[in-house]
Design a protein around this motif. Structure first.
Motif, PDB file in Angstrom:
ATOM      1  N   UNK A  69     -35.158  -7.017  35.270  1.00 16.53           N
ATOM      2  CA  UNK A  69     -33.884  -7.442  36.012  1.00 16.53           C
ATOM      3  C   UNK A  69     -34.595  -6.908  37.134  1.00 16.53           C
ATOM      4  N   UNK A  70     -34.316  -7.368  38.904  1.00 17.99           N
ATOM      5  CA  UNK A  70     -35.061  -6.372  40.072  1.00 17.99           C
ATOM      6  C   UNK A  70     -33.862  -6.636  40.827  1.00 17.99           C
ATOM      7  N   UNK A  71     -33.078  -5.080  40.763  1.00 19.92           N
ATOM      8  CA  UNK A  71     -31.754  -5.151  42.155  1.00 19.92           C
ATOM      9  C   UNK A  71     -32.184  -5.398  43.132  1.00 19.92           C
ATOM     10  N   UNK A  72     -31.617  -6.099  43.789  1.00 14.94           N
ATOM     11  CA  UNK A  72     -31.731  -6.518  45.498  1.00 14.94           C
ATOM     12  C   UNK A  72     -30.857  -5.736  45.799  1.00 14.94           C
ATOM     13  N   UNK A  73     -31.232  -4.542  46.449  1.00 16.65           N
ATOM     14  CA  UNK A  73     -29.824  -4.016  47.632  1.00 16.65           C
ATOM     15  C   UNK A  73     -29.391  -3.946  48.595  1.00 16.65           C
ATOM     16  N   UNK A  74     -30.004  -5.352  48.855  1.00 16.81           N
ATOM     17  CA  UNK A  74     -28.924  -6.170  50.114  1.00 16.81           C
ATOM     18  C   UNK A  74     -27.452  -6.575  49.191  1.00 16.81           C
ATOM     19  N   UNK A  75     -27.545  -6.818  47.711  1.00 17.35           N
ATOM     20  CA  UNK A  75     -26.366  -7.277  47.839  1.00 17.35           C
ATOM     21  C   UNK A  75     -24.883  -6.187  46.936  1.00 17.35           C
ATOM     22  N   UNK A  76     -25.724  -5.318  47.284  1.00 17.04           N
ATOM     23  CA  UNK A  76     -24.479  -3.736  46.916  1.00 17.04           C
ATOM     24  C   UNK A  76     -23.969  -3.631  47.840  1.00 17.04           C
ATOM     25  N   UNK A  77     -22.272  -3.506  46.882  1.00 14.44           N
ATOM     26  CA  UNK A  77     -20.879  -3.766  46.694  1.00 14.44           C
ATOM     27  C   UNK A  77     -20.326  -2.876  46.199  1.00 14.44           C
ATOM     28  N   UNK A  78     -18.917  -2.502  46.485  1.00 14.85           N
ATOM     29  CA  UNK A  78     -18.545  -1.446  45.332  1.00 14.85           C
ATOM     30  C   UNK A  78     -17.390  -2.314  45.080  1.00 14.85           C
ATOM     31  N   UNK A  79     -17.419  -2.716  43.422  1.00 10.73           N
ATOM     32  CA  UNK A  79     -15.963  -3.186  43.467  1.00 10.73           C
ATOM     33  C   UNK A  79     -14.863  -2.642  43.188  1.00 10.73           C
ATOM     34  N   UNK A  80     -14.220  -3.934  43.294  1.00  5.29           N
ATOM     35  CA  UNK A  80     -12.639  -3.356  43.259  1.00  5.29           C
ATOM     36  C   UNK A  80     -12.127  -3.073  42.044  1.00  5.29           C
ATOM     37  N   UNK A  81     -12.073  -3.914  41.412  1.00  4.44           N
ATOM     38  CA  UNK A  81     -11.497  -3.821  40.865  1.00  4.44           C
ATOM     39  C   UNK A  81     -11.802  -2.948  38.992  1.00  4.44           C
ATOM     40  N   UNK A  82     -12.945  -2.367  39.006  1.00  4.53           N
ATOM     41  CA  UNK A  82     -13.171  -1.332  37.550  1.00  4.53           C
ATOM     42  C   UNK A  82     -12.102  -0.510  37.719  1.00  4.53           C
ATOM     43  N   UNK A  83     -12.494  -0.093  36.520  1.00  5.02           N
ATOM     44  CA  UNK A  83     -10.897   1.632  36.994  1.00  5.02           C
ATOM     45  C   UNK A  83     -12.469   2.539  37.323  1.00  5.02           C
ATOM     46  N   UNK A  84     -12.492   2.284  36.635  1.00  6.02           N
ATOM     47  CA  UNK A  84     -13.864   3.610  37.469  1.00  6.02           C
ATOM     48  C   UNK A  84     -14.996   2.897  38.500  1.00  6.02           C
ATOM     49  N   UNK A  85     -15.218   3.479  39.830  1.00  2.00           N
ATOM     50  CA  UNK A  85     -15.720   3.168  40.459  1.00  2.00           C
ATOM     51  C   UNK A  85     -17.688   2.813  40.220  1.00  2.00           C
ATOM     52  N   UNK A  86     -17.311   1.932  40.423  1.00  2.39           N
ATOM     53  CA  UNK A  86     -18.884   0.457  39.863  1.00  2.39           C
ATOM     54  C   UNK A  86     -18.647   0.224  41.175  1.00  2.39           C
ATOM     55  N   UNK A  87     -20.721   0.483  41.234  1.00  2.00           N
ATOM     56  CA  UNK A  87     -21.586  -0.425  42.232  1.00  2.00           C
ATOM     57  C   UNK A  87     -22.338  -2.168  41.467  1.00  2.00           C
ATOM     58  N   UNK A  88     -22.127  -2.793  42.132  1.00  2.00           N
ATOM     59  CA  UNK A  88     -22.976  -4.333  41.877  1.00  2.00           C
ATOM     60  C   UNK A  88     -23.852  -4.778  42.528  1.00  2.00           C
ATOM     61  N   UNK A  89     -24.509  -4.979  42.084  1.00  2.00           N
ATOM     62  CA  UNK A  89     -25.690  -5.316  42.980  1.00  2.00           C
ATOM     63  C   UNK A  89     -26.306  -6.849  41.746  1.00  2.00           C
ATOM     64  N   UNK A  90     -26.769  -7.721  42.869  1.00  2.00           N
ATOM     65  CA  UNK A  90     -27.177  -8.751  42.221  1.00  2.00           C
ATOM     66  C   UNK A  90     -28.756  -8.790  41.887  1.00  2.00           C
ATOM     67  N   UNK A  91     -29.177  -9.239  40.812  1.00  6.00           N
ATOM     68  CA  UNK A  91     -30.548  -9.240  40.797  1.00  6.00           C
ATOM     69  C   UNK A  91     -31.844 -10.623  40.544  1.00  6.00           C
ATOM     70  N   UNK A  92     -32.750 -10.591  40.284  1.00  8.67           N
ATOM     71  CA  UNK A  92     -33.983 -11.180  39.973  1.00  8.67           C
ATOM     72  C   UNK A  92     -34.273 -11.599  39.294  1.00  8.67           C
TER      73      UNK A  92
END
Length: 222
Positions: A69-92
């Motif tokens: 999995x190769x993360x794309x930093x441009x897609x990084x965003x904080x997911x507002x629904x996780x109980x713990x602070x979680x950063x979501x990144x879309x990957x190739x």
């Protein structure tokens, strides 16, 4: 966020606990792998992270399941629904031995399609998106508890001419049926009118009828 450094800075500034790496399978279903932030550094954005691809339908066999999995930093965003602070990144998804895009990764397919369009001179950009659909039901109920989980849907569509006979349900949006066509047309008209009002407010004086409440056709009339 544009670069790996921006992502790492955001993890520190927002006290992120986990990083959720996401991708899609050939059917368009979201898949994900979650890592502790202690495993995320500059090397991850340069070399990727390994995962087991044999659990993804239509991908690898168990004897060749290692994938990258190769993360794309441009897609990084904080997911507002996780109980713990979680950063979501879309990957190739890449082949680990060659570093080339995996030929069954939908994101890789989309990039290849965009590159082909540019090479052919057809256009400069390609836009992909889902087809929005909705269903109209008379009643929907569901429950989700520790033990049982169930759902119940009722769609009481009857012909306006023959109240004792159930009308056929339209299989496609373009095939009207006696029981549903009139109500669906009203919904479409109201929806389109409200979108026009939002875009062109000057139409408001002519479109007061668009605010009327939607009601299904009277199925008891002869």
């Amino acid at each position: 966020m544009k670069t790996a450094k921006d992502v790492l800075k955001s993890i520190k500034d927002n006290d992120v606990k986990y990083v959720d790496l996401r991708f899609t399978d050939p059917r368009g279903k979201w898949q994900h792998v979650t890592f502790d932030t202690g495993m995320i550094d500059d090397d991850v954005f340069a070399e990727g992270l390994m995962f087991d691809g044999s659990s993804i339908a239509g991908w690898k066999a168990i004897n060749e399941s290692d994938m990258c999995l190769m993360p794309d930093p441009v897609t990084a965003t904080i997911d507002p629904f996780f109980a713990e602070t979680t950063l979501v990144i879309i990957c190739d998804v890449l082949e680990p031995t060659t570093g080339e895009p995996y030929n069954r990764d939908p994101r890789g397919m989309a990039k290849k399609a965009e590159a082909m369009v540019k090479s052919m001179g057809v256009g400069d950009a390609v836009f992909f998106g889902p087809e929005a659909e909705f269903f109209v039901f008379d009643d929907v109920r569901f429950q989700t508890t520790i033990t049982p989980a169930s759902s119940w849907i009722r769609r009481n569509c009857r012909s306006t001419r023959t109240p004792n006979m159930r009308a056929a349900i339209s299989a496609t949006a373009s095939a009207p049926r006696p029981a549903t066509s009139r109500f669906r047309r009203r919904i479409r008209c109201r929806t389109c009118a409200r979108k026009c009002l939002a875009r062109w407010p000057r139409w408001a004086s002519r479109s007061r009828s668009t605010t009327t409440r939607l009601r299904p056709p009277n199925t008891n009339s002869a």
